[in-house]
Scaffold this motif. Structure first.
Motif, PDB file in Angstrom:
ATOM      1  N   LYS A  25       0.836  -1.213   0.000  1.00 44.16           N
ATOM      2  CA  LYS A  25       0.000   0.000   0.000  1.00 44.16           C
ATOM      3  C   LYS A  25       0.865   1.255   0.000  1.00 44.16           C
ATOM      4  N   TRP A  26       1.920   1.246   0.811  1.00 39.41           N
ATOM      5  CA  TRP A  26       2.812   2.406   0.838  1.00 39.41           C
ATOM      6  C   TRP A  26       3.565   2.549  -0.480  1.00 39.41           C
ATOM      7  N   LEU A  27       3.945   1.439  -1.086  1.00 39.57           N
ATOM      8  CA  LEU A  27       4.595   1.488  -2.392  1.00 39.57           C
ATOM      9  C   LEU A  27       3.650   2.090  -3.426  1.00 39.57           C
ATOM     10  N   ASP A  28       2.389   1.687  -3.401  1.00 39.24           N
ATOM     11  CA  ASP A  28       1.399   2.259  -4.323  1.00 39.24           C
ATOM     12  C   ASP A  28       1.269   3.769  -4.130  1.00 39.24           C
ATOM     13  N   ARG A  33       2.390   9.189  -6.134  1.00 43.11           N
ATOM     14  CA  ARG A  33       2.981  10.513  -5.944  1.00 43.11           C
ATOM     15  C   ARG A  33       4.097  10.770  -6.956  1.00 43.11           C
ATOM     16  N   GLU A  34       4.884   9.761  -7.224  1.00 44.82           N
ATOM     17  CA  GLU A  34       5.959   9.890  -8.210  1.00 44.82           C
ATOM     18  C   GLU A  34       5.377  10.147  -9.600  1.00 44.82           C
ATOM     19  N   GLU A  46      14.834  -1.509  -4.603  1.00 44.14           N
ATOM     20  CA  GLU A  46      14.870  -2.202  -3.309  1.00 44.14           C
ATOM     21  C   GLU A  46      13.497  -2.249  -2.644  1.00 44.14           C
ATOM     22  N   LEU A  47      12.660  -1.236  -2.884  1.00 44.29           N
ATOM     23  CA  LEU A  47      11.309  -1.257  -2.308  1.00 44.29           C
ATOM     24  C   LEU A  47      10.502  -2.418  -2.877  1.00 44.29           C
ATOM     25  N   TYR A  48      10.543  -2.562  -4.186  1.00 46.28           N
ATOM     26  CA  TYR A  48       9.842  -3.679  -4.821  1.00 46.28           C
ATOM     27  C   TYR A  48      10.441  -5.015  -4.358  1.00 46.28           C
ATOM     28  N   ILE A  73       2.806  -6.909  -7.551  1.00 40.76           N
ATOM     29  CA  ILE A  73       4.006  -6.108  -7.276  1.00 40.76           C
ATOM     30  C   ILE A  73       5.061  -6.365  -8.346  1.00 40.76           C
ATOM     31  N   PHE A  74       5.248  -7.633  -8.704  1.00 39.92           N
ATOM     32  CA  PHE A  74       6.245  -7.991  -9.710  1.00 39.92           C
ATOM     33  C   PHE A  74       5.909  -7.365 -11.068  1.00 39.92           C
ATOM     34  N   ASP A  75       4.638  -7.416 -11.460  1.00 41.86           N
ATOM     35  CA  ASP A  75       4.225  -6.796 -12.722  1.00 41.86           C
ATOM     36  C   ASP A  75       4.467  -5.288 -12.701  1.00 41.86           C
ATOM     37  N   LYS A  76       4.183  -4.649 -11.564  1.00 39.77           N
ATOM     38  CA  LYS A  76       4.438  -3.210 -11.438  1.00 39.77           C
ATOM     39  C   LYS A  76       5.939  -2.919 -11.497  1.00 39.77           C
ATOM     40  N   PHE A  77       6.729  -3.775 -10.879  1.00 41.14           N
ATOM     41  CA  PHE A  77       8.186  -3.638 -10.895  1.00 41.14           C
ATOM     42  C   PHE A  77       8.690  -3.723 -12.336  1.00 41.14           C
TER      43      PHE A  77
END
Length: 192
Positions: A25-28, A33-34, A46-48, A73-77
């Protein structure tokens, strides 16, 4: 959250994978924001990777929710500006093999591992870690067994053999695969 999850701490009855869900959730939030131009925050590989690694260490048999999160997460990475490495593929594989270990997941597991193998080959990131996870990772008395593992390894290697072209982007020479990485040396059976 991730360090607590890796240590196996279950404060207040928190379920396995909860730390990964909170971190995701924090990564999202950071990604959003980015993407909206906020120059004060930034994602890092490193976050992913830390979410993927933690999930591979804390996944339980049948935990398809955590596997779904890991795949997302992997697909987003892979879609991000960051480069995925061979360890990230290995962690996704390890999570999938445990989450899909039960017999009723046989077809889904086989399809999952096969597709991940092809994607990893395409990205040139087949490593000794990845091959060892398939050939020598944890097995169970039913579902993902020694026999199922060996059968899938034979099938995959018959289609795409280890070589420099499928490992072209592995930066660490110690992670380069060899035929020995496809042999089972671990024969203990995990409890379901």
């Amino acid at each position: 959250w991730l360090k607590s999850e890796q240590r196996g701490e279950r404060n207040g009855g928190v379920q396995s994978g909860e730390g990964c869900k909170r971190a995701a959730k924090w990564l999202d939030t950071l990604v959003h924001r980015e993407d909206s131009g906020d120059l004060q925050v930034s994602t890092t590989p490193e976050l992913y990777a830390s979410i993927l690694k933690t999930a591979s260490l804390s996944v339980c048999v049948g935990d398809s929710d955590l596997l779904d999160l890991v795949v997302t997460i992997f697909d987003k990475f892979r879609a991000s500006r960051h480069h995925v490495d061979h360890l990230s593929y290995t962690w996704v594989l390890q999570t999938g093999l445990v989450a899909l270990a039960e017999p009723h997941y046989d077809t889904i597991r086989s399809d999952f591992v096969t597709q991940l193998y092809y994607d990893c080959c395409e990205d040139g990131l087949i490593s000794k870690n990845f091959l060892r996870a398939i050939a020598n990772g944890p097995v169970f008395n039913q579902g993902w067994t020694i026999e199922e593992s060996a059968k899938l390894v034979r099938k995959l290697l018959a289609e795409v053999k280890p070589g420099p072209e499928i490992s072209r982007n592995v930066k660490n020479q110690q992670a380069m695969p060899s035929w020995g990485d496809t042999k089972r040396t671990r024969f203990d059976i995990e409890p379901m």
